[in-house]
Structures are given as C-alpha cells and as structure tokens.
Design an enzyme around this catalytic site. Structure first.
Site: not given
Length: 259
Positions: A110, A147, A44
């Site tokens: 995200k 994540c 990330e």
C-alpha cells in the site's frame, strides 16, 4: 479483455485470530472455486483482521501472518487469490499477496497510508514504492491496490492503467462497531454529528476533508454540499436509511436503521 469471473469474499475476519481467519479465507476460496470463479478477492489485512494496531509491533505476530499467507498459497492450487496481510521485510508494509499454483506469485504494498480519525497506519507501516506489478488472471492483466491508494488521482492505479492493466482490484477494510447509528435531520453536517457524539467518545468521519463542506441529509437529498457528495461513495458508506418527502407530499422510506 477475456471474460473473468471474480468472487468478492466479504468475510468477517477477527482481529488477532490468525488461524481462524485462515480457515475463513480457505472456506471462501473453496466456495469461489466451486462456483467457477477465476479470482477470489479478500479484504485488506484479512489475515490479521483490521485494525490489528499494536499487535503489529510484535515480531512473532508478523511471522505468524506470513506463515498464514504461505498456508493459503499452498492451498491455492486452482484459482487465483488476493489476500491482505502485514508483510515484514526491511520494514512492515500493509500488503496484498497474489497466490496461485501453490505459491505466492507476488505482493503489492500500500502506497497511501491514512492517518486520521480511527486510522493510524503511519504508526505501523511504511509506504510501498516502485512500479507496481501487473498479474495475469484468466488472460487479463490485473493491477492490485489497497484502500486509500484509490483516492490519489496520480497514484498507483493511474500507473497500472498506463502500464496496460485491464482490471484494477482494490481491497480495503475499515473498523466498525455494531449497533451504533445516528438519526439526523437533513442539513446536519458531518462535523455536527461528531460534535454531538464526542461526549460518548465517538467520532463520525466519512472523510476529514468533508466535515464542514458536506451535510448528511443534503448529500442524500440533493447530491450537493461541497467537495464530496453521495455519488462519490464517501457519505454513502455511512448512510443506512433515508426518509424522503416527494413533491406530491408522499413520504418514502428507503433502507432502515440497520444493515
């Protein structure tokens, strides 16, 4: 699903060193390609390092990050690469670029932004939205997420799986400090560690919802202690070593004080 060989490129990006991080990524990409991998996966925000924090408020920094992704994509003539970067569009997004054939095939943004303890992504990013795209890698349908997206049971991974994904790639990163560790007795809660180190300006946060429910030693010794326990991979990430007393009285050490 066809057989797919994946390289998890656990590089150590440096915050703010965009050019240096590009070189680290390209070196790992070349190694993965030489090993016959089909897909190279990078962390990330690998382009900028994690967390770039207020650097993300500088437009030229975001432009440099985008240019870096294009450089990597231009070199990605063989295998597929998934690279984390901050994407500037109508807003700023924590994104992952899927690169192959000399171009960026697409990006994923995200959805679930953490905003607790050392994480303050709501300050810098806008959550992604819409139906996430699936990418084909070596004949397999691959979904990409980032994540904390993996923590939402009804989130993007569920949508991707329902849409036919055969493999989910979840990239992530967290800030860390070298040589900062705690030795605790079994039964000490996560919140207890936080209280013990607060005067030094530290915070122990495997997960805010487990601060009182979970004990570090209890999780390891008995796999019980509340909402989260060792098998879920939450406290696991913060445990470097364990000393156990077996039923016969033998003392066994697993791991140690450093990685």
């Amino acid at each position: 699903m066809e057989r797919l060989r994946l390289a998890g490129a656990q590089i150590n990006p440096v915050v703010g060193d965009v050019d240096g991080n590009v070189e680290r990524i390209l070196a790992a990409y070349a190694e993965a390609e030489a090993l016959g991998c089909d897909l190279a996966v990078f962390p990330e925000l690998a382009i900028t390092g994690y967390p770039p924090e207020d650097l993300l408020l500088k437009e030229h920094f975001l432009a440099d990050a985008r240019a870096a992704v294009e450089r990597i994509a231009a070199d990605a003539q063989g295998i597929v690469a998934i690279v984390g970067f901050p994407e500037r569009a109508e807003d700023a997004y924590n994104a992952a670029a899927v690169c192959a054939g000399g171009e960026v095939l697409g990006t994923y943004r995200k959805r679930v932004l953490p905003n607790y303890a050392v994480f303050d992504e709501w300050r810098y990013f806008t959550p992604g939205h819409g139906t996430p795209t699936l990418f084909e890698v070596a004949g397999a349908k691959v979904g990409v997420s980032i994540c904390e997206d993996a923590w939402d049971p009804a989130g993007p991974i569920a949508v991707q799986a329902a849409g036919g994904a055969e493999l989910i790639v979840n990239i992530n990163a967290s800030p860390y400090y070298a040589n900062r560790l705690a030795v605790v007795e079994a039964g000490v809660t996560n919140l207890g560690i936080t209280n013990a180190v607060a005067h030094e300006g530290f915070y122990y946060a495997p997960d805010p919802s487990s601060q009182i429910a979970c004990t570090v030693g209890g999780n390891v010794a008995t796999n019980s202690g509340g909402a989260h326990c060792l098998k879920y991979g939450v406290t696991t990430n913060n445990v470097l070593g364990v000393r156990m007393v077996l039923m016969n009285g033998e003392i066994v050490d697993i791991g140690g004080p450093s990685l």
